[in-house]
Scaffold this active site. Structure first.
Site, PDB file in Angstrom:
ATOM      1  N   GLU A 272       0.827  -1.202   0.000  1.00  0.00           N
ATOM      2  CA  GLU A 272       0.000   0.000   0.000  1.00  0.00           C
ATOM      3  C   GLU A 272       0.867   1.261   0.000  1.00  0.00           C
ATOM      4  O   GLU A 272       0.448   2.313  -0.483  1.00  0.00           O
ATOM      5  CB  GLU A 272      -0.913  -0.020   1.233  1.00  0.00           C
ATOM      6  N   HIS A 293       7.278 -26.760  -0.671  1.00  0.00           N
ATOM      7  CA  HIS A 293       6.639 -27.907  -1.324  1.00  0.00           C
ATOM      8  C   HIS A 293       5.506 -27.481  -2.250  1.00  0.00           C
ATOM      9  O   HIS A 293       4.754 -28.314  -2.739  1.00  0.00           O
ATOM     10  CB  HIS A 293       6.136 -28.892  -0.264  1.00  0.00           C
ATOM     11  N   LYS A 396     -13.670   1.639  -3.800  1.00  0.00           N
ATOM     12  CA  LYS A 396     -14.688   2.086  -2.835  1.00  0.00           C
ATOM     13  C   LYS A 396     -15.702   2.996  -3.528  1.00  0.00           C
ATOM     14  O   LYS A 396     -16.901   2.909  -3.284  1.00  0.00           O
ATOM     15  CB  LYS A 396     -14.028   2.860  -1.689  1.00  0.00           C
TER      16      LYS A 396
HETATM   17  O1  PA5 Z   1      -2.946   1.798   6.152  1.00  0.00           O
HETATM   18  C1  PA5 Z   1      -4.030   2.322   5.938  1.00  0.00           C
HETATM   19  O2  PA5 Z   1      -4.193   3.540   5.998  1.00  0.00           O
HETATM   20  C2  PA5 Z   1      -5.256   1.487   5.640  1.00  0.00           C
HETATM   21  O3  PA5 Z   1      -4.941   0.142   5.514  1.00  0.00           O
HETATM   22  C3  PA5 Z   1      -6.275   1.631   6.762  1.00  0.00           C
HETATM   23  O4  PA5 Z   1      -5.709   1.203   7.964  1.00  0.00           O
HETATM   24  C4  PA5 Z   1      -7.529   0.822   6.462  1.00  0.00           C
HETATM   25  O5  PA5 Z   1      -8.034   1.155   5.206  1.00  0.00           O
HETATM   26  C5  PA5 Z   1      -8.592   1.090   7.517  1.00  0.00           C
HETATM   27  O6  PA5 Z   1      -8.873   2.453   7.571  1.00  0.00           O
HETATM   28  P1  PA5 Z   1      -9.626   3.070   8.804  1.00  0.00           P
HETATM   29  O7  PA5 Z   1      -8.747   2.939   9.997  1.00  0.00           O
HETATM   30  O8  PA5 Z   1      -9.881   4.492   8.432  1.00  0.00           O
HETATM   31  O9  PA5 Z   1     -10.893   2.285   8.976  1.00  0.00           O
END
Ligand code: PA5
Length: 408
Positions: A272, A293, A396
């Site tokens: 990410e 394996h 989203k």
């Molecule tokens: O690293 C990040 O920012 C994301 O993975 C968030 O943690 C995830 O989308 C959850 O978001 P939120 O804490 O706003 O629910």
């Protein structure tokens, strides 16, 4: 306690001169980490301050004393850090023998999952910790709604105030409004820390403390990582040089299955943070010797698109003697790791080696901070922002459209 070998199974492919060239920009990297608006996670002293630690530890004791089941609701960075810590630092089959049982929920939209979960826990005494920085993430919102329906059927409004704990932004979002209106106990995820960098905030620390992890020792290890910044820089530079040589995939390899969730945390952190601008190394993971394996053949003789970063745990907590080899099972596990690195290197698959002398709060704290810092440095070297995730918004947006327009 942790040894990094970025040479034995990498040499011939990367020269010291190439690494040194990048090390000259250490002052700029330090400046970046010290001043970036979203690098709150780098300033450990602010996170591990006495007041926050006391609040977390007291709340954790309260949770342990007052429920059979502790539910942590969150997705992505809002649960993977805590899940990795609890899995790595506790015994296997934790929920079979420890109280309270700890479940991470809110990370899927499976109807069967929630049906079975609720059936499983409905007669038990429950405390929940809902975690969302934005307060608007669909998976967490729906999980909260479903679990609160159960909670309201079991407990009075007064009792709910003792059983609902919220971790969210200090001021904004639906969960903060809920806290203000209902008077629930809350913790703050600081504005200058994104979800996947939040393991050393109450997001990660509270659930870990519930499982009796000594969170102050996590600090000792993470601080040590900050004091050895040059290793993080070297790892980030090696990743960049390998990427420039066409290595498009990095496999995080462990031989201790307790590190499974940690590899999930790593994949989120690197995927990410760095998969942007049509570039980046794809992070994957192998849990060995299991995956030798299944995918071992591909790694040895298949397309040479990947390199490996291997995390070895040198000493186990409980030794088992294997008489016919006159060795412990853990020795055999370590030999499997070494044999695999030699074989893969012979097949031109490069290996970075991280040898952890034993898995404990200090070494895990070090690893969390090591990887968060080198990930941020990779972002700096690759000229991408390692702290945003605009790409995740696209699905989203489309999903909201489909939901609003009643389209399946
Ligand atoms: O690293 C990040 O920012 C994301 O993975 C968030 O943690 C995830 O989308 C959850 O978001 P939120 O804490 O706003 O629910």
């Amino acid at each position: 306690m942790i040894k990094f070998d970025f040479n034995t199974y990498v040499k011939d492919f990367i020269s010291e001169d190439q690494i040194k060239k990048y090390q000259m920009i250490t002052p700029q990297i330090k400046e970046y980490l010290n001043t970036n608006d979203m690098a709150g996670w780098y300033h450990l002293d602010k996170l591990f301050n006495k007041e926050i630690l006391n609040d977390i530890n007291q709340t954790a004791t309260y949770i342990r004393d007052n429920c059979d089941v502790f539910l942590v609701l969150g997705i992505g960075g809002s649960y993977l850090g805590a899940a990795s810590g609890i899995e790595a630092l506790n015994q296997y089959y934790y929920n079979n023998s420890m109280s309270p049982q700890i479940y991470f929920v809110g990370h899927n939209l499976s109807s069967d999952y929630y049906h079975d979960l609720i059936n499983n826990i409905k007669e038990k005494s429950i405390i929940i910790n809902v975690i969302s920085k934005s307060g608007s993430t669909l998976e967490t919102k729906l999980a909260y709604q479903l679990i609160m329906d159960l909670m309201r059927s079991k407990y009075s409004e007064q009792e709910l105030k003792k059983r609902v704990i919220v971790t969210t932004d200090e001021e904004t979002g639906a969960l903060r409004t809920e806290v203000n209106e209902q008077g629930y106990k809350s913790f703050v995820l600081p504005r200058n820390i994104g979800g996947r960098y939040s393991v050393f905030t109450p997001v990660g620390l509270l659930p870990m403390a519930v499982s009796k992890i000594d969170i102050e020792k996590l600090y000792i290890g993470s601080k040590e990582a900050n004091d050895n910044l040059e290793t993080q820089i070297k790892y980030a530079v090696i990743r960049k040089l390998l990427y420039d040589q066409g290595k498009l995939v990095e496999a995080y390899v462990v031989y201790e299955p307790k590190l499974y969730s940690f590899t999930e945390w790593l994949k989120q952190l690197y995927g990410e943070s760095l998969g942007k601008k049509d570039q980046g190394i794809l992070p994957i993971s192998f849990i060995n010797s299991r995956d030798l394996h299944s995918l071992g053949q591909f790694i040895q003789q298949g397309n040479k698109i990947l390199f490996e970063t291997v995390i070895n745990i040198k000493k186990s907590n409980h030794d088992i003697k294997i008489d016919q080899y006159d060795k412990s099972l853990n020795d055999i596990n370590n030999i499997a790791s070494k044999a695999t690195s030699i074989a893969h290197f012979n097949g031109n698959v490069l290996n970075n080696i991280i040898d952890v002398d034993a898995l404990n709060e200090e070494t895990l704290g070090y690893l969390f901070q090591f990887f968060m810092t080198s990930c941020a440095i990779s972002g700096y070297l690759e000229d991408v922002n390692p702290f945003d995730q605009e790409g995740v918004e696209e699905y989203k947006r489309i999903m909201r459209e489909l939901l609003v327009n009643n389209m399946n």
